[in-house]
Design a protein around this motif. Sequence first.
Motif, PDB file in Angstrom:
ATOM      1  N   ALA A  57       0.978  -1.161   0.040  1.00 26.78           N
ATOM      2  CA  ALA A  57       0.103   0.032  -0.466  1.00 26.78           C
ATOM      3  C   ALA A  57       0.173   1.483  -0.063  1.00 26.78           C
ATOM      4  O   ALA A  57       2.087   0.790   0.051  1.00 26.78           O
ATOM      5  CB  ALA A  57      -0.713   0.298   1.205  1.00 26.78           C
ATOM      6  N   GLU A  58       0.458   1.920  -0.670  1.00 28.60           N
ATOM      7  CA  GLU A  58       0.887   3.380  -0.668  1.00 28.60           C
ATOM      8  C   GLU A  58       1.711   4.267   1.202  1.00 28.60           C
ATOM      9  O   GLU A  58       0.659   4.164   1.919  1.00 28.60           O
ATOM     10  CB  GLU A  58       0.554   4.883  -1.259  1.00 28.60           C
ATOM     11  CG  GLU A  58      -0.779   5.400  -0.272  1.00 28.60           C
ATOM     12  CD  GLU A  58      -2.202   4.801  -0.887  1.00 28.60           C
ATOM     13  OE1 GLU A  58      -3.071   5.212  -0.301  1.00 28.60           O
ATOM     14  OE2 GLU A  58      -2.718   3.779  -0.879  1.00 28.60           O
ATOM     15  N   ASN A  59       1.839   4.791   0.889  1.00 23.77           N
ATOM     16  CA  ASN A  59       2.659   5.669   2.338  1.00 23.77           C
ATOM     17  C   ASN A  59       2.617   4.798   3.613  1.00 23.77           C
ATOM     18  O   ASN A  59       2.518   5.200   4.718  1.00 23.77           O
ATOM     19  CB  ASN A  59       1.272   7.193   2.817  1.00 23.77           C
ATOM     20  CG  ASN A  59       1.872   8.159   3.453  1.00 23.77           C
ATOM     21  OD1 ASN A  59       3.369   8.133   3.633  1.00 23.77           O
ATOM     22  ND2 ASN A  59       1.214   8.502   4.420  1.00 23.77           N
ATOM     23  N   ARG A  60       3.241   3.835   3.463  1.00 25.93           N
ATOM     24  CA  ARG A  60       3.794   2.574   4.131  1.00 25.93           C
ATOM     25  C   ARG A  60       4.603   3.955   5.919  1.00 25.93           C
ATOM     26  O   ARG A  60       5.324   4.389   5.111  1.00 25.93           O
ATOM     27  CB  ARG A  60       4.076   1.781   4.443  1.00 25.93           C
ATOM     28  CG  ARG A  60       2.777   0.896   2.903  1.00 25.93           C
ATOM     29  CD  ARG A  60       2.670   0.182   3.937  1.00 25.93           C
ATOM     30  NE  ARG A  60       2.949  -1.125   5.157  1.00 25.93           N
ATOM     31  CZ  ARG A  60       1.574  -1.587   6.181  1.00 25.93           C
ATOM     32  NH1 ARG A  60       0.260  -1.656   5.407  1.00 25.93           N
ATOM     33  NH2 ARG A  60       2.512  -2.566   6.461  1.00 25.93           N
ATOM     34  N   SER A  61       4.542   3.442   7.463  1.00 30.39           N
ATOM     35  CA  SER A  61       5.553   3.967   8.077  1.00 30.39           C
ATOM     36  C   SER A  61       6.414   3.093   8.015  1.00 30.39           C
ATOM     37  O   SER A  61       7.488   4.070   8.013  1.00 30.39           O
ATOM     38  CB  SER A  61       4.508   3.942   9.311  1.00 30.39           C
ATOM     39  OG  SER A  61       4.284   2.154   9.680  1.00 30.39           O
ATOM     40  N   HIS A  62       6.821   2.080   7.764  1.00 29.34           N
ATOM     41  CA  HIS A  62       8.302   1.809   7.498  1.00 29.34           C
ATOM     42  C   HIS A  62       9.595   3.135   6.186  1.00 29.34           C
ATOM     43  O   HIS A  62      10.179   2.851   6.840  1.00 29.34           O
ATOM     44  CB  HIS A  62       7.984   0.485   6.881  1.00 29.34           C
ATOM     45  CG  HIS A  62       8.171   0.313   5.478  1.00 29.34           C
ATOM     46  ND1 HIS A  62       6.897  -0.266   5.445  1.00 29.34           N
ATOM     47  CD2 HIS A  62       9.603  -0.003   4.699  1.00 29.34           C
ATOM     48  CE1 HIS A  62       7.236  -0.219   4.076  1.00 29.34           C
ATOM     49  NE2 HIS A  62       8.529  -0.017   3.056  1.00 29.34           N
ATOM     50  N   ALA A  63       8.303   3.221   5.622  1.00 28.87           N
ATOM     51  CA  ALA A  63       9.296   3.984   4.590  1.00 28.87           C
ATOM     52  C   ALA A  63       9.330   5.692   4.845  1.00 28.87           C
ATOM     53  O   ALA A  63      10.085   6.436   3.640  1.00 28.87           O
ATOM     54  CB  ALA A  63       8.426   4.240   3.127  1.00 28.87           C
ATOM     55  N   ARG A  64       8.591   6.129   5.973  1.00 30.83           N
ATOM     56  CA  ARG A  64       8.700   7.732   5.789  1.00 30.83           C
ATOM     57  C   ARG A  64       8.495   7.511   7.309  1.00 30.83           C
ATOM     58  O   ARG A  64       9.116   8.951   7.725  1.00 30.83           O
ATOM     59  CB  ARG A  64       7.356   8.091   5.673  1.00 30.83           C
ATOM     60  CG  ARG A  64       5.402   7.368   6.490  1.00 30.83           C
ATOM     61  CD  ARG A  64       4.089   8.051   6.152  1.00 30.83           C
ATOM     62  NE  ARG A  64       3.266   7.288   6.495  1.00 30.83           N
ATOM     63  CZ  ARG A  64       2.894   7.725   7.564  1.00 30.83           C
ATOM     64  NH1 ARG A  64       3.045   7.794   8.243  1.00 30.83           N
ATOM     65  NH2 ARG A  64       1.900   6.723   8.306  1.00 30.83           N
ATOM     66  N   VAL A  65       8.921   6.839   8.713  1.00 29.69           N
ATOM     67  CA  VAL A  65       9.655   6.786   9.839  1.00 29.69           C
ATOM     68  C   VAL A  65      10.893   6.550   9.890  1.00 29.69           C
ATOM     69  O   VAL A  65      11.473   5.228   9.414  1.00 29.69           O
ATOM     70  CB  VAL A  65       8.880   6.150  10.248  1.00 29.69           C
ATOM     71  CG1 VAL A  65       8.796   6.308  11.750  1.00 29.69           C
ATOM     72  CG2 VAL A  65       7.333   6.855  10.274  1.00 29.69           C
ATOM     73  N   LYS A  66      11.221   7.679  10.405  1.00 26.45           N
ATOM     74  CA  LYS A  66      13.184   7.182  10.943  1.00 26.45           C
ATOM     75  C   LYS A  66      12.894   6.268  11.708  1.00 26.45           C
ATOM     76  O   LYS A  66      12.742   5.566  11.947  1.00 26.45           O
ATOM     77  CB  LYS A  66      13.468   8.533  11.432  1.00 26.45           C
ATOM     78  CG  LYS A  66      15.139   8.338  11.578  1.00 26.45           C
ATOM     79  CD  LYS A  66      16.183   9.460  12.099  1.00 26.45           C
ATOM     80  CE  LYS A  66      17.263   9.328  12.666  1.00 26.45           C
ATOM     81  NZ  LYS A  66      17.866  10.527  13.114  1.00 26.45           N
ATOM     82  N   LEU A  67      14.122   5.342  11.140  1.00 26.87           N
ATOM     83  CA  LEU A  67      13.793   3.556  11.990  1.00 26.87           C
ATOM     84  C   LEU A  67      14.859   4.697  12.904  1.00 26.87           C
ATOM     85  O   LEU A  67      16.352   4.882  13.151  1.00 26.87           O
ATOM     86  CB  LEU A  67      15.761   3.205  11.214  1.00 26.87           C
ATOM     87  CG  LEU A  67      15.421   1.641  11.499  1.00 26.87           C
ATOM     88  CD1 LEU A  67      14.423   0.764  11.769  1.00 26.87           C
ATOM     89  CD2 LEU A  67      16.283   1.235  10.661  1.00 26.87           C
ATOM     90  N   VAL A  68      14.446   3.780  13.861  1.00 28.66           N
ATOM     91  CA  VAL A  68      14.897   4.203  15.467  1.00 28.66           C
ATOM     92  C   VAL A  68      14.776   2.843  15.835  1.00 28.66           C
ATOM     93  O   VAL A  68      13.792   2.027  16.447  1.00 28.66           O
ATOM     94  CB  VAL A  68      14.393   5.423  16.245  1.00 28.66           C
ATOM     95  CG1 VAL A  68      14.208   6.733  15.726  1.00 28.66           C
ATOM     96  CG2 VAL A  68      12.700   5.079  15.907  1.00 28.66           C
ATOM     97  N   LEU A  69      15.036   2.882  17.479  1.00 31.00           N
ATOM     98  CA  LEU A  69      14.582   1.630  18.470  1.00 31.00           C
ATOM     99  C   LEU A  69      13.477   1.922  18.309  1.00 31.00           C
ATOM    100  O   LEU A  69      12.829   2.941  19.719  1.00 31.00           O
ATOM    101  CB  LEU A  69      15.986   2.044  19.989  1.00 31.00           C
ATOM    102  CG  LEU A  69      16.194   0.693  20.336  1.00 31.00           C
ATOM    103  CD1 LEU A  69      16.485  -0.675  19.691  1.00 31.00           C
ATOM    104  CD2 LEU A  69      16.519   1.147  21.805  1.00 31.00           C
ATOM    105  N   PRO A  70      12.319   0.164  18.831  1.00 29.74           N
ATOM    106  CA  PRO A  70      11.317   0.718  18.879  1.00 29.74           C
ATOM    107  C   PRO A  70      11.102   1.147  20.318  1.00 29.74           C
ATOM    108  O   PRO A  70      11.747  -0.085  21.215  1.00 29.74           O
ATOM    109  CB  PRO A  70      10.934  -0.832  19.048  1.00 29.74           C
ATOM    110  CG  PRO A  70      11.499  -1.110  17.880  1.00 29.74           C
ATOM    111  CD  PRO A  70      12.803   0.113  18.140  1.00 29.74           C
TER     112      PRO A  70
END
Length: 324
Positions: free
Chosen positions: A221-234
């Motif tokens: 799907a479009e605009n998935r969070s994994h693609a727009r959210v910076k990778l940080v420690l959950p």
Amino acid sequence: MLENIKGGLQLTYRLSVIIPLYNKEKSINRAVNSVLKQTAFFDELIIVDDGSTDASLDVVKQFDDSRIKVISQKNQGVSSARNTAIKVACSDYLCFLDADDEWRPNFLEQIVGLIKLNDKAGIYCARYAEVDEHGKQFIGNLVNINPNFYGQLADFFLSYKENRSLICSSNTCLKKEYLEQIGGFPKEAKLGEDIFVWLSIALSAPIMFSAKLATIVYRNAENRSHARVKLVLPYHIQYFLNPSKRALLEKNSTLKTFLLYNTTIFGLYAAQAGNRRLAIQTAKLLMAHKLMYGIIVFLGACLPKSFIHLLKKLRNKKTLSYEN
């Protein structure tokens, strides 16, 4: 409104459906339609538009159903959107669906049955499948869970570790009182806010599960969070592996086992994504709890990405099944 007869008394259960929405104009129609086509009754569908800048809100406004309530707010993140809906929900049971996923028509029917089995549980969920970036559907294999399982999980933390299609942000119904006890979804979290909620509620309430497939999660799907959210420690890793929670983990050994395994998978993912600094940070955090797990992630940060890719393929082959 659900009616259940128990000991000669008529009990009334109410269901609210919550969809957080942010820039999903291509998929929100599918999500809403899947809710409206449910075979079981629900009281309301609350859609919280979290400051979308595309035509998502226009798509939602095209639906003519008195059960749909639309709330608009400035962009504050998915946790804030969910919390906004939680505050206004009229029901004791809150069912969550992401705007890019969909329910099969039987989802709420599965949830209703689980509530009737135990209306004091904290979480009710039904098995989900995923569609990958290439449009191919897959599902996590059941481990130590009967294919016809329908009831209370004996050990949620252990089941969560072993089963990849057990729980996600689109296949759950939460009892509102437990959400309120933990303060809802953590607004400051960028990643892992949902896992924090699952783990926190599971510490104090039973978890119900249906092994019947009832939800489809779309990775394409479009605009998935994994693609727009910076990778940080959950967030859930930061919270539960904090030194202040050491006593809690010692009292709940399978929670600790889940967290160490889950954190190791995340650390290797960070390494594969090229974020060596985050992978090493994760390795150090793990070493404070169990040296072996930390060494695995540290090696992952040092070895070629192709090695981690191979490990991922082996894990997927063992734990996932793709449709033919």
